[in-house]
Design a protein around this motif. Structure first.
Motif, PDB file in Angstrom:
ATOM      1  N   GLU A   1       0.817  -1.202   0.000  1.00 18.19           N
ATOM      2  CA  GLU A   1       0.000   0.000   0.000  1.00 18.19           C
ATOM      3  C   GLU A   1       0.858   1.261   0.000  1.00 18.19           C
ATOM      4  O   GLU A   1       0.479   2.280  -0.588  1.00 18.19           O
ATOM      5  CB  GLU A   1      -0.980   0.003   1.190  1.00 18.19           C
ATOM      6  CG  GLU A   1      -0.331   0.116   2.558  1.00 18.19           C
ATOM      7  CD  GLU A   1       0.035  -1.235   3.129  1.00 18.19           C
ATOM      8  OE1 GLU A   1       0.094  -2.213   2.361  1.00 18.19           O
ATOM      9  OE2 GLU A   1       0.246  -1.319   4.357  1.00 18.19           O
ATOM     10  N   GLN A   2       2.046   1.217   0.629  1.00 19.25           N
ATOM     11  CA  GLN A   2       2.926   2.384   0.619  1.00 19.25           C
ATOM     12  C   GLN A   2       3.502   2.601  -0.774  1.00 19.25           C
ATOM     13  O   GLN A   2       3.619   3.737  -1.237  1.00 19.25           O
ATOM     14  CB  GLN A   2       4.043   2.201   1.641  1.00 19.25           C
ATOM     15  CG  GLN A   2       3.559   2.180   3.077  1.00 19.25           C
ATOM     16  CD  GLN A   2       4.700   2.091   4.075  1.00 19.25           C
ATOM     17  OE1 GLN A   2       5.849   2.340   3.733  1.00 19.25           O
ATOM     18  NE2 GLN A   2       4.390   1.722   5.300  1.00 19.25           N
TER      19      GLN A   2
ATOM     20  N   VAL B   1       2.112   1.670  -3.684  1.00 16.93           N
ATOM     21  CA  VAL B   1       1.053   2.136  -4.576  1.00 16.93           C
ATOM     22  C   VAL B   1       0.711   3.594  -4.289  1.00 16.93           C
ATOM     23  O   VAL B   1       0.481   4.385  -5.202  1.00 16.93           O
ATOM     24  CB  VAL B   1      -0.191   1.230  -4.447  1.00 16.93           C
ATOM     25  CG1 VAL B   1      -1.367   1.801  -5.228  1.00 16.93           C
ATOM     26  CG2 VAL B   1       0.124  -0.177  -4.942  1.00 16.93           C
ATOM     27  N   PHE B   2       0.682   3.950  -3.007  1.00 16.10           N
ATOM     28  CA  PHE B   2       0.386   5.349  -2.661  1.00 16.10           C
ATOM     29  C   PHE B   2       1.474   6.268  -3.207  1.00 16.10           C
ATOM     30  O   PHE B   2       1.181   7.351  -3.728  1.00 16.10           O
ATOM     31  CB  PHE B   2       0.265   5.496  -1.146  1.00 16.10           C
ATOM     32  CG  PHE B   2      -0.150   6.879  -0.719  1.00 16.10           C
ATOM     33  CD1 PHE B   2      -1.482   7.252  -0.751  1.00 16.10           C
ATOM     34  CD2 PHE B   2       0.795   7.790  -0.297  1.00 16.10           C
ATOM     35  CE1 PHE B   2      -1.866   8.529  -0.365  1.00 16.10           C
ATOM     36  CE2 PHE B   2       0.414   9.068   0.093  1.00 16.10           C
ATOM     37  CZ  PHE B   2      -0.925   9.438   0.061  1.00 16.10           C
TER      38      PHE B   2
ATOM     39  N   ASP C   1       0.355  -3.036 -10.169  1.00 12.36           N
ATOM     40  CA  ASP C   1      -0.051  -1.867  -9.396  1.00 12.36           C
ATOM     41  C   ASP C   1      -0.979  -0.975 -10.211  1.00 12.36           C
ATOM     42  O   ASP C   1      -1.939  -0.399  -9.664  1.00 12.36           O
ATOM     43  CB  ASP C   1       1.179  -1.075  -8.950  1.00 12.36           C
ATOM     44  CG  ASP C   1       1.983  -1.825  -7.899  1.00 12.36           C
ATOM     45  OD1 ASP C   1       3.152  -1.441  -7.672  1.00 12.36           O
ATOM     46  OD2 ASP C   1       1.451  -2.783  -7.308  1.00 12.36           O
TER      47      ASP C   1
ATOM     48  N   GLN D   1      -4.348  -2.481 -10.090  1.00 16.87           N
ATOM     49  CA  GLN D   1      -4.962  -2.254  -8.783  1.00 16.87           C
ATOM     50  C   GLN D   1      -5.570  -0.860  -8.701  1.00 16.87           C
ATOM     51  O   GLN D   1      -6.681  -0.680  -8.182  1.00 16.87           O
ATOM     52  CB  GLN D   1      -3.929  -2.445  -7.674  1.00 16.87           C
ATOM     53  CG  GLN D   1      -4.496  -2.245  -6.263  1.00 16.87           C
ATOM     54  CD  GLN D   1      -3.459  -2.468  -5.187  1.00 16.87           C
ATOM     55  OE1 GLN D   1      -2.395  -3.034  -5.430  1.00 16.87           O
ATOM     56  NE2 GLN D   1      -3.745  -2.019  -3.978  1.00 16.87           N
TER      57      GLN D   1
ATOM     58  N   TRP E   1      -8.439   3.925  10.674  1.00 15.27           N
ATOM     59  CA  TRP E   1      -7.403   3.517   9.733  1.00 15.27           C
ATOM     60  C   TRP E   1      -6.072   4.178  10.052  1.00 15.27           C
ATOM     61  O   TRP E   1      -5.009   3.683   9.709  1.00 15.27           O
ATOM     62  CB  TRP E   1      -7.841   3.849   8.315  1.00 15.27           C
ATOM     63  CG  TRP E   1      -6.860   3.424   7.274  1.00 15.27           C
ATOM     64  CD1 TRP E   1      -6.176   4.218   6.416  1.00 15.27           C
ATOM     65  CD2 TRP E   1      -6.434   2.075   6.975  1.00 15.27           C
ATOM     66  NE1 TRP E   1      -5.361   3.471   5.611  1.00 15.27           N
ATOM     67  CE2 TRP E   1      -5.494   2.166   5.931  1.00 15.27           C
ATOM     68  CE3 TRP E   1      -6.756   0.824   7.501  1.00 15.27           C
ATOM     69  CZ2 TRP E   1      -4.886   1.029   5.400  1.00 15.27           C
ATOM     70  CZ3 TRP E   1      -6.137  -0.302   6.971  1.00 15.27           C
ATOM     71  CH2 TRP E   1      -5.223  -0.188   5.936  1.00 15.27           C
TER      72      TRP E   1
ATOM     73  N   MET F   1      -0.973   3.280   6.935  1.00 11.91           N
ATOM     74  CA  MET F   1      -0.956   4.514   6.178  1.00 11.91           C
ATOM     75  C   MET F   1      -1.384   5.674   7.070  1.00 11.91           C
ATOM     76  O   MET F   1      -2.220   6.489   6.711  1.00 11.91           O
ATOM     77  CB  MET F   1      -1.867   4.411   4.957  1.00 11.91           C
ATOM     78  CG  MET F   1      -1.378   3.429   3.921  1.00 11.91           C
ATOM     79  SD  MET F   1      -2.497   3.291   2.528  1.00 11.91           S
ATOM     80  CE  MET F   1      -2.353   4.925   1.825  1.00 11.91           C
TER      81      MET F   1
ATOM     82  N   ALA G   1       0.797  -6.277   6.782  1.00  9.47           N
ATOM     83  CA  ALA G   1       1.173  -5.986   5.399  1.00  9.47           C
ATOM     84  C   ALA G   1       1.962  -7.132   4.754  1.00  9.47           C
ATOM     85  O   ALA G   1       1.612  -7.582   3.654  1.00  9.47           O
ATOM     86  CB  ALA G   1       1.949  -4.677   5.332  1.00  9.47           C
TER      87      ALA G   1
ATOM     88  N   GLU H   1       0.650  -9.513   1.568  1.00 18.69           N
ATOM     89  CA  GLU H   1       1.426  -9.658   0.339  1.00 18.69           C
ATOM     90  C   GLU H   1       1.706 -11.131   0.035  1.00 18.69           C
ATOM     91  O   GLU H   1       1.637 -11.563  -1.118  1.00 18.69           O
ATOM     92  CB  GLU H   1       2.733  -8.874   0.449  1.00 18.69           C
ATOM     93  CG  GLU H   1       2.550  -7.369   0.392  1.00 18.69           C
ATOM     94  CD  GLU H   1       3.876  -6.633   0.258  1.00 18.69           C
ATOM     95  OE1 GLU H   1       4.935  -7.284   0.403  1.00 18.69           O
ATOM     96  OE2 GLU H   1       3.847  -5.419   0.015  1.00 18.69           O
TER      97      GLU H   1
END
Length: 339
Positions: A10-11, A13-14, A59, A62, A117, A122, A159, A163
């Protein structure tokens, strides 16, 4: 040389989204892979970087699945050359539609979700989202919500486990049980992350013992180490049965707790409980399914006099012993202060 730990998906992709937004002219694939956090540490100049390019394509898919459209811009010198194609995300497409409006209660619920969250992986980004919701008028009054949120700490193992689940890879980790000092080594096929009793569980298949296993993420100690070995895909079919057995076990292991009406204990326990026998005064009886008596005892201890265990006896013993430890620690501290 020690291998660098993988950046959580997620890091990565962000960071990709940020790079695509702040570049109005777009960036080539090479520029993205060589500079974006999560890719750059694995990018090798002059090499093919095939695995990294595949990760980039996954990615992108996604992001598209999340409704984030990525624009592609052909090179005017060499149209059709994928190495010169530029990628970008239009800021306009990320704005809220002008006709979209939220009620005051919806804004509060969105802010509550963002705050919950924020305890995850994140946290910085979720805090920005919470600030934007606050600017829209999202107040935070629990009396209006009728709930009492309990925000736990981040689960570091979540995380890497997710994965490994996505990639179908076996994992190794150390697991600490409440009645043992030394952690136990485990090698499993991770099948699913499941939330029950307000805690995250790993639904898995123990590859050493060839049996279903459920682990609390909070008891995983140290790093989760993913193997290159893929576990048999057919094991994924076991996940539903393991979850069903977990829920059946919770229903069999019932606890009766008396809580003070209007307390935080009632607000947090009642949503996952069945009402017990009617009680006079300011007390209410709740019947709950319990997966782990040690963890439930720790939760009840935190409510102090607002929660009292009726049954089972083992749970009552755990709560009483925990309260006695706290009392003894306070007494010892007072003696030190007066010494």
């Amino acid at each position: 040389m020690a291998e660098r730990s993988a950046v959580p998906g997620e890091q990565r992709v962000f960071s990709l989204v940020l790079a695509l937004i702040v570049s109005p002219q777009g960036l080539t694939k090479r520029a993205l892979l060589s500079s974006v956090y999560g890719y750059a540490d694995r990018f090798r100049p002059g090499e093919a970087n095939v695995a990294l390019e595949r990760q980039f394509e996954r990615d992108k898919e996604q992001l598209r699945a999340l409704g984030i459209q990525i624009e592609t811009i052909d090179s005017p010198q060499e149209p059709g050359n994928n190495q010169l194609t530029r990628y970008r995300i239009s800021k306009d497409r990320l704005q809220f539609p002008p006709e979209l409006r939220f009620s005051a209660r919806e804004l509060v619920l969105l802010r509550l979700a963002a705050l919950a969250w924020s305890e995850g992986s994140m946290s910085a980004q979720s805090r920005r989202a919470a600030m934007k919701l606050q600017a829209l008028g999202a107040g935070f009054d629990l009396q209006h919500l009728g709930v009492a949120p309990s925000l736990g700490t981040a689960e570091p193992s979540a995380a890497p486990l997710q994965e490994a689940i996505d990639a179908g890879r076996a994992v190794r980790f150390d697991y600490t049980l409440p009645d043992r000092d030394a952690p136990l080594a485990r090698r499993v096929a991770p099948l699913r992350l499941h939330r029950a009793d307000g805690r995250w569980h790993l639904i898995s298949w123990d590859l050493e013992r060839d049996a279903a296993r459920v682990f609390l993420l909070g008891r995983i100690s140290g790093a989760v180490r993913a193997e290159r070995t893929a576990f048999p895909p057919a094991l994924r079919d076991e996940a539903d049965g393991i979850v069903a057995e977990l829920l059946r076990l919770r229903e069999e292991q019932r606890a009766v707790v008396h809580v003070r009406r209007g307390s935080v204990a009632e607000a947090r326990l009642a949503p996952r409980a069945e009402p017990g026998e009617p009680m006079p005064g300011d007390r209410a009886a709740l019947s709950l399914g319990v997966l782990d008596q040690h963890l439930f005892a720790e939760e009840l201890i935190g409510y102090g006099p607002d929660a009292a265990v009726v049954s089972p006896p083992r749970l009552r013993e755990l709560v009483v012993s925990g309260l006695r430890r706290i009392a003894a620690a306070h007494a010892a501290r007072q003696e030190d202060d007066h010494a």
